[in-house]
Structures are given as structure tokens and as C-alpha cells.
Design a protein around this motif. Structure first.
Motif: not given
Length: 125
Positions: A29-36, A39-42, A46-50
Motif C-alpha cells: 500500500e505504501k509503495l502504491a501511494r509513493a508511485n502515484g 503498477w503496484t496498485a494493481t 505476492g507478486f510484488v514480494k516475489t
């Protein structure tokens, strides 16, 4: 040439380690906010951590095998894998209209291709 290949591999390893640590340990959630959004929002957690773990492994694979002298052939293999990862990143950023990241990924792809070419061809370990 050897020095240029070490510098390129070191730069890629630093980028991979920074990105991997961020994706692995910062909440999605913090990554999604930082990137506006980006792609991390969608993407799933598990995919992001991988991807984060793969980037950490890439950082290790670009440096440690050569430094330790244990299976240094893993360095160009890791560089080729980084090229494939950057192709996937560019496709993902293209789908999310994030053109500024595509240029950055293209630069990283070129560095990784240089390391792969150099370590498979003119300057093997």
C-alpha cells in the motif's frame, strides 16, 4: 574492459538490491501511494514480494560468484535474466502509461546486456 564490466555489474547490483529491499520489506500500500498508484496498485502482494526477492537474488548473482570465485559463470546468466526482467518491466510500465520508467528500464537493460556480452565473450572470468 574488465573494469567497465565490474562497474556496470556493481551499478546493476546496487539498483537491484535497492529495488528488491523496497519491494520485499515496504508494504504494498505504501509503495502504491509513493508511485502515484502505478503498477503496484494493481499487482498482488505476492507478486510484488516475489519480484523483490528476485531482485535481491540478482544483486547477489551479479557480484558474489565472481568475487568468491565460485561458479563465476553465474554472472552472465544473471545478467541475461536481468535483461528478461527489464523487458517484463518495460511491458508493465507501458501498460500503465509510465513512460519515464521505460527509459530507465531500457538503460538497465543495456547495462545488463553489456555485462552478459562482456562476460560471455571478450572478458570471461
Amino acid at each position: 574492459m574488465n573494469l567497465a564490466l565490474w562497474i556496470a555489474a556493481g551499478l546493476l547490483a546496487a539498483v537491484a538490491l535497492a529495488g528488491g529491499i523496497t519491494k520485499t520489506f515496504v508494504p504494498k500500500e505504501k509503495l502504491a501511494r509513493a508511485n502515484g498508484g502505478g503498477w503496484t496498485a494493481t499487482a498482488s502482494v505476492g507478486f510484488v514480494k516475489t519480484l523483490g526477492v528476485l531482485e535481491i537474488l540478482a544483486a547477489v548473482g551479479l557480484i558474489l560468484p565472481a568475487v568468491l570465485g565460485i561458479a563465476p559463470a553465474l554472472v552472465p546468466v544473471t545478467a541475461v535474466c536481468w535483461v528478461l526482467l527489464m523487458i517484463g518491466a518495460m511491458i508493465t510500465h507501458l501498460r500503465h502509461n509510465e513512460a519515464k520508467f521505460i527509459v530507465l528500464n531500457l538503460f538497465y537493460l543495456a547495462l545488463a546486456a553489456f555485462v552478459a556480452w562482456g562476460r560471455l565473450g571478450p572478458e570471461p572470468f
